[in-house]
Design a protein around this motif. Structure first.
Motif, PDB file in Angstrom:
ATOM      1  N   THR A 154       8.929   0.362  -9.952  1.00 25.58           N
ATOM      2  CA  THR A 154       8.985  -1.032  -9.524  1.00 25.58           C
ATOM      3  C   THR A 154       7.648  -1.702  -9.825  1.00 25.58           C
ATOM      4  N   ASP A 220       6.930   3.298  -6.465  1.00 25.07           N
ATOM      5  CA  ASP A 220       7.135   1.961  -5.901  1.00 25.07           C
ATOM      6  C   ASP A 220       5.823   1.192  -5.836  1.00 25.07           C
ATOM      7  N   THR A 221       5.442   0.551  -6.946  1.00 27.63           N
ATOM      8  CA  THR A 221       4.209  -0.234  -6.947  1.00 27.63           C
ATOM      9  C   THR A 221       4.423  -1.630  -6.376  1.00 27.63           C
ATOM     10  N   LEU A 223       6.161  -2.179  -3.652  1.00 22.40           N
ATOM     11  CA  LEU A 223       6.303  -2.000  -2.205  1.00 22.40           C
ATOM     12  C   LEU A 223       7.661  -2.493  -1.707  1.00 22.40           C
ATOM     13  N   GLY A 225      10.059  -0.400  -0.747  1.00 20.99           N
ATOM     14  CA  GLY A 225      10.461   0.487   0.331  1.00 20.99           C
ATOM     15  C   GLY A 225      11.889   0.968   0.211  1.00 20.99           C
ATOM     16  N   ALA A 240       4.908   5.751  -2.846  1.00 20.65           N
ATOM     17  CA  ALA A 240       4.452   4.372  -2.674  1.00 20.65           C
ATOM     18  C   ALA A 240       2.944   4.317  -2.899  1.00 20.65           C
ATOM     19  N   SER A 242       0.739   2.048  -1.444  1.00 20.94           N
ATOM     20  CA  SER A 242      -0.032   1.349  -0.419  1.00 20.94           C
ATOM     21  C   SER A 242       0.191   2.020   0.927  1.00 20.94           C
ATOM     22  N   ALA A 245       3.490   1.971   3.251  1.00 22.12           N
ATOM     23  CA  ALA A 245       4.604   1.382   2.498  1.00 22.12           C
ATOM     24  C   ALA A 245       5.707   2.375   2.179  1.00 22.12           C
ATOM     25  N   ALA A 246       5.486   3.648   2.463  1.00 26.63           N
ATOM     26  CA  ALA A 246       6.493   4.664   2.159  1.00 26.63           C
ATOM     27  C   ALA A 246       7.584   4.638   3.221  1.00 26.63           C
ATOM     28  N   ASN A 257       2.760   8.720   0.184  1.00 30.02           N
ATOM     29  CA  ASN A 257       1.841   7.678  -0.280  1.00 30.02           C
ATOM     30  C   ASN A 257       0.819   8.326  -1.197  1.00 30.02           C
TER      31      ASN A 257
END
Length: 312
Positions: A154, A220-221, A223, A225, A240, A242, A245-246, A257
């Motif tokens: 993402t 997942d850049t 975020l 989720g 993830a 951040s 954010a996971a 993360n």
């Protein structure tokens, strides 16, 4: 020497250009004369006090800003081998508990946080590599997918996402890239096999149409989720980029993360890839050090392709 620091948290206006003594390298350390320092989203959340509020950095009166650096070795401390004055280097300042970041005329880093600069690449472009390249690399290592596996990225048009697409393709992964339509062809050029429209009403359904049963892993850049988690097969993997954010690892999905860590050896490998054109370094614009606040305003406005870079 000049440096940009924060002495109170807030908007871009709290970034101060101050005069500081030139730092001296201690054992195992190197002083780098800064040629370029990339501006990253983590710089903005540092400035705003988000990291301090989250307990990720201890309270202090002066906070340094900036993680990425490209420049030239000025001096080395005792016990340093492999670097000498005059060497071109890139590096990552990954510690939050220090008063000086890369938005400066010079800074001191551990030698283990540095790597030779990519040959033939301007410092401005090279400065965009350390944080985002290492984040993508370390996230892929956490996913631990074998060649031939499928990966959803993402935010694939972003700095971390773009490196992730290229590095994944180099590992033999089949990549589904989530991005705007205008980025579809450029991402295919980076190695993406499939394009998935950003903002799709049902991301999981879109991905599962391309990859029946779901992808083996997701980076997942953006975020997203749980929205992105739905695209991953049972007992797949999800990373993830951040803190916090996971999502919960439903359906046996392994969730993590990525916590970025400076790694000179890994950065040297990325530098070599960039030198031979296997990694695309993207610069949105350059600004002088004294316009750091303007750079942060432009970052907040969004729509950039590539990184803004400060040039002392």
């Amino acid at each position: 020497m000049r440096a940009v620091v924060v002495r109170r948290f807030g908007g871009p206006e709290v970034l101060e250009l101050v005069e500081l003594p030139v730092p001296e390298p201690g054992p195992g350390q190197v002083r780098v004369r800064v040629a370029a320092a990339a501006v990253n989203p983590v710089d903005a959340v540092t400035r705003a006090g988000v990291l301090a509020e989250a307990g990720l950095m201890a309270p202090r009166g002066t906070v340094g800003v900036g993680w990425d650096v490209a420049g030239t070795v000025e001096a080395v401390g005792p016990g340093v081998s492999g670097f000498a004055a005059g060497d071109g280097v890139i590096g990552l300042r990954d510690r939050l508990d220090v008063p000086l970041g890369t938005y400066a005329d010079a800074l001191v880093l551990d030698a283990t946080a540095l790597a030779p600069a990519p040959a033939g690449v301007p410092a401005v472009a090279a400065a965009t590599l350390p944080l985002n390249g290492l984040t993508a690399l370390q996230a892929l290592d956490l996913l631990d997918l074998p060649p031939g596996a499928t990966l959803l990225v993402t935010g694939a048009a972003g700095a971390v996402g773009g490196f992730a697409v290229q590095l994944a393709a180099l590992r033999g992964l089949r990549v589904a890239a989530v991005a705007d339509e205008r980025d579809a062809e450029p991402l295919r050029g980076l190695g993406a096999r499939w394009w998935v429209p950003r903002g799709a009403a049902d991301l999981a359904a879109e991905v599962r149409t391309l990859v029946p049963g779901g992808v083996d892993g997701a980076l997942d850049t953006a975020l997203l989720g749980v929205t992105a988690l739905g695209a991953v097969r049972n007992r797949g993997s999800f990373v993830a980029v951040s803190a916090g954010a996971a999502p919960v690892g439903l359906r046996g999905i392994r969730v993590a993360n990525v916590w970025i860590a400076a790694d000179g050896a890994a950065l040297a490998g990325l530098s070599a890839l960039a030198a031979r054109g296997a990694l695309t370094l993207r610069v949105a614009d350059t600004l002088p050090l004294e316009r750091a606040a303007d750079a942060h305003r432009r970052l907040a406005a969004g729509g950039l392709r590539g990184r803004l870079v400060l040039v002392p």
